[in-house]
Write a protein that holds these residues in place. Structure first.
Motif, PDB file in Angstrom:
ATOM      1  N   ARG A 497      -2.683   0.177   3.822  1.00 38.38           N
ATOM      2  CA  ARG A 497      -1.516   0.699   3.407  1.00 38.38           C
ATOM      3  C   ARG A 497      -0.421  -0.197   2.942  1.00 38.38           C
ATOM      4  O   ARG A 497      -0.164  -1.318   3.586  1.00 38.38           O
ATOM      5  CB  ARG A 497      -0.909   1.606   4.351  1.00 38.38           C
ATOM      6  CG  ARG A 497       0.234   2.271   3.599  1.00 38.38           C
ATOM      7  CD  ARG A 497       0.907   3.086   4.715  1.00 38.38           C
ATOM      8  NE  ARG A 497       2.224   3.723   4.212  1.00 38.38           N
ATOM      9  CZ  ARG A 497       3.136   4.337   5.050  1.00 38.38           C
ATOM     10  NH1 ARG A 497       3.435   4.187   6.265  1.00 38.38           N
ATOM     11  NH2 ARG A 497       4.486   4.899   4.478  1.00 38.38           N
ATOM     12  N   ARG A 521      -4.180   3.318   0.552  1.00 38.18           N
ATOM     13  CA  ARG A 521      -3.044   3.862   0.305  1.00 38.18           C
ATOM     14  C   ARG A 521      -1.848   3.179  -0.025  1.00 38.18           C
ATOM     15  O   ARG A 521      -1.455   2.070   0.290  1.00 38.18           O
ATOM     16  CB  ARG A 521      -2.340   5.115   1.363  1.00 38.18           C
ATOM     17  CG  ARG A 521      -3.437   6.012   1.698  1.00 38.18           C
ATOM     18  CD  ARG A 521      -2.930   6.848   3.059  1.00 38.18           C
ATOM     19  NE  ARG A 521      -2.651   6.006   3.972  1.00 38.18           N
ATOM     20  CZ  ARG A 521      -1.816   6.290   5.100  1.00 38.18           C
ATOM     21  NH1 ARG A 521      -1.073   7.227   5.153  1.00 38.18           N
ATOM     22  NH2 ARG A 521      -1.963   5.520   5.945  1.00 38.18           N
ATOM     23  N   THR A 545      -5.540   6.272  -2.957  1.00 38.50           N
ATOM     24  CA  THR A 545      -4.545   6.993  -3.214  1.00 38.50           C
ATOM     25  C   THR A 545      -3.128   6.283  -3.590  1.00 38.50           C
ATOM     26  O   THR A 545      -2.894   5.475  -2.984  1.00 38.50           O
ATOM     27  CB  THR A 545      -4.161   7.931  -2.000  1.00 38.50           C
ATOM     28  OG1 THR A 545      -5.458   8.637  -1.860  1.00 38.50           O
ATOM     29  CG2 THR A 545      -3.019   8.925  -1.978  1.00 38.50           C
TER      30      THR A 545
END
Length: 684
Positions: A497, A521, A545
């Protein structure tokens, strides 16, 4: 052609040219013009734009020369500029530049579109397999043709493997992999051409040719070469191929056309440095001579253009944006005394950690205990002794490195390792002391949380995470680096992330590239004023994403494609905004996967807002405004989008480009906010 292989001589010319020696710059430009002409010419799809693109490339080289920090890297730097110009050129073309329908020019063999190699076949008097190699190169896709052009220069002794790797922003190892794959496709096509020219031709191959629609795309190339590979009659045609390197070594480089050479005489001054006899070259671009227009601009034909000055001198900051770190010889922040500890406050929330297992301070000692009262001096020491579950706190100040920092130790899912600034102090990692070919930080460790760091002035990639997983990067400020600010790459890159970080004024901002792995992400990230890409997912084959992130003032904003390779991947982008990028806002870059774009906004980008000519994308409630163009595949599915949007609450980006909030989240803004349920929710 004069050889460009003498590194010492070239370095001397660069230094003389930077100091104002007109004759030196004249020799530097004219000596390297043939190399640039060949790199561009071999790769360009058709020869009509070769001269213009070469002129544009030389313009970029002249503009950037005063700020070139490593004179010994002039040649690879110049080739990198040429390679980037070619990429930008292809991105700006219509969809047919990605996939062109070719007409059959002979009854027997459909001939792909003629490119520069075809024009030079007779000039080079290719015989036998050299002719076959040139013909096979015409069948390569754009990215492979660009790589082929660099490989040609390497085989001819004009470039080293290191030069080639730098040009494509890859390690020598990854460059070798890409070259090997390109050579395999090239050799497969060489065998196919022999099979097509055979008499009698294989009946099964002949049947395929009769139904071929003339598209020289990857699907048909793979289908035809698959047949020749598996067919007992066709397979022998590929058995006696001489290596491409051997063939290319025997082919001379193409001479620069006289019409282009005649544009060199003249004189001009750029950034107060005499750039030699090149005004005619500049005149060919602008129509008039060049004159000085300040320390960071050039006036051509009455129009003033900003000059690229490199990562050591970023563009002026927009209001509120973080400025580059002060020069390491003159830090503006004092190093706190570690012998006294601030009084603990139970209710205070800090940007960094309030306690740690290991402490590092610029005035520490690596022979010390690493405690708050006796901190280490270097991050290298702390990383070498840290164990799962522990926290490293960096005290405020400037940390200078002379070698790459390797982070190899891993935490666990229940015992993460934390690397953080201490409380509200701001540590700065200054990478300017690294050798030009070394990366700043290379991490292979997993289950780390890295936060609250400023990373600057690296000569190459600032922070590289190789095949790592389950890491968190947040509240980072990475700027002024020669390559990317932060990159994750490699097989097994998953579960990472990246949040609430600024990647700016680098060559490239943020990348997740050339690998695979699910669950990566990106959120709350700003990439801005990077020379080439803002956020780049090139060559990553698993969905990423991206949510609530902004990309502005770059070459391109969000690049979602192949990075020189064919990919078919459905990245997911929601609530993102791209504005004022010089090229494309949202760019598929040849990705044929079903990209999912929901509530994204593209505003005032230089070439196009949404460039998705090949992706069967799913587009829902997106907005575009004031972009010259947008392109969508006929197979794209569109629901409730607006490509000529109006009614924004504000068109002033100052609020979006302001400082982040205390918790690291994006600033509150009215910029590009609408009253509809379309476009990015800028206050996500």
């Amino acid at each position: 052609m004069t050889s460009t292989g003498s590194g010492t001589a070239t370095t001397d010319l660069v230094l003389l040219a930077q100091s104002g020696d007109r004759a030196a710059l004249d020799e530097l430009v004219t000596t390297h013009l043939p190399l640039i002409y060949n790199v561009v010419g071999r790769a360009l799809n058709g020869d009509s734009d070769v001269d213009d693109l070469v002129q544009d490339t030389m313009m970029g080289i002249i503009r950037g020369l005063p700020e070139l920090r490593e004179p010994g890297r002039f040649r690879s730097w110049a080739v990198t500029i040429a390679y980037r110009r070619m990429q930008e050129h292809y991105r700006q073309l219509h969809r047919t530049s990605y996939r062109t329908v070719f007409r059959r020019v002979e009854a027997d063999i459909p001939d792909p579109q003629a490119d520069f190699a075809e024009r030079t076949v007779s000039e080079l008097a290719l015989q036998g397999q050299r002719r076959e190699l040139a013909q096979a190169a015409r069948w390569l896709e754009t990215a492979d043709r660009q790589l082929f052009s660099l490989w040609w220069q390497e085989s001819s002794g004009e470039l080293t493997r290191a030069d080639l790797a730098r040009a494509i922003a890859a390690t020598p190892q990854h460059a070798a992999v890409r070259l090997q794959r390109m050579r395999q496709r090239l050799d497969g096509t060489r065998g196919l051409l022999r099979a097509l020219n055979a008499r009698p031709r294989c009946p099964d191959l002949d049947a395929l040719v009769k139904i071929w629609d003339g598209r020289a795309d990857s699907r048909w190339r793979k289908r035809l070469t698959r047949h020749t590979r598996d067919c007992a009659q066709c397979r022998p045609y590929a058995r006696d191929l001489v290596s491409g390197e051997s063939l290319l070594q025997g082919i001379g480089l193409v001479a620069v056309p006289a019409v282009l050479l005649t544009r060199l005489p003249g004189a001009a001054t750029v950034n107060a440095v005499a750039v030699g006899k090149v005004s005619s070259l500049l005149t060919s671009v602008a129509g008039k001579g060049a004159v000085v227009a300040g320390a960071a601009a050039i006036t051509l034909g009455g129009v003033t253009y900003p000059l690229w000055t490199g990562p050591s001198s970023p563009a002026p900051a927009s209001p509120g944006l973080s400025s580059p770190a002060p020069h390491p010889t003159a830090p503006t922040t004092a190093v706190p005394t570690t012998s006294t500890t601030p009084t603990p406050t139970s209710t205070r929330t800090y940007a960094g950690v309030s306690t740690a297992d290991l402490y590092v301070a610029p005035n520490g000692d690596d022979d010390a205990r690493g405690s708050r009262a006796q901190p280490f001096a270097t991050l290298e020491k702390a990383v070498s002794v840290v164990r799962p579950g522990q926290t490293i706190a960096l005290r405020q100040g400037v940390y200078r490195s002379s070698q790459t920092l390797h982070i190899d130790t891993s935490g666990t899912a229940k015992r993460r390792i934390v690397l953080s600034g201490y409380r509200d102090e701001r540590p700065v990692l200054d990478l300017s002391g690294l050798p030009h070919d070394q990366w700043g930080i290379v991490q292979t460790g997993d289950f780390w949380t890295v936060q609250g760091l400023e990373i600057t002035r690296g000569p190459s990639h600032a922070y590289m995470c190789e095949s790592c997983h389950d890491n968190v990067f947040r509240r980072l400020d990475s700027h002024g680096n020669g390559a990317s600010g932060l990159m994750l790459r490699g097989e097994g890159t998953f579960g990472n992330r990246i949040a609430n970080s600024d990647l700016h004024d680098n060559r490239d901002g943020l990348g997740i590239m050339y690998g695979n792995g699910v669950g990566n992400r990106i959120s709350g990230v700003r990439t801005y004023r990077n020379q080439v890409e803002g956020l780049d997912l090139g060559g990553f084959t698993s969905p990423v994403t991206v949510r609530g992130s902004w990309s502005f003032g770059n070459g391109n904003g969000f690049t979602l494609g192949g990075g020189g390779t064919a990919v078919h991947v459905a990245h997911v982008l929601t609530d993102n905004a791209a504005w004022d990028n010089r090229g494309l806002g949202f760019n598929e870059e040849g990705n044929t996967g079903a990209l999912e774009l929901t509530r994204n906004t593209a505003y005032r980008n230089g070439v196009a807002g949404f460039w998705l000519p090949d992706s069967p994308a799913v587009l829902t409630r997106n907005l575009a405004a004031r972009n010259p163009d947008d392109a969508f595949s006929a197979s794209a599915r569109q629901v409730d989008n607006d490509w000529t949007a109006t009614g924004f609450a504000s068109l002033d980006p100052a609020g979006a480009e302001a400082d982040r909030r205390r918790d690291g989240s994006l600033p509150r803004t009215r910029f590009l906010v609408t009253a509809t349920a379309r476009g990015a929710r800028m206050n996500y």
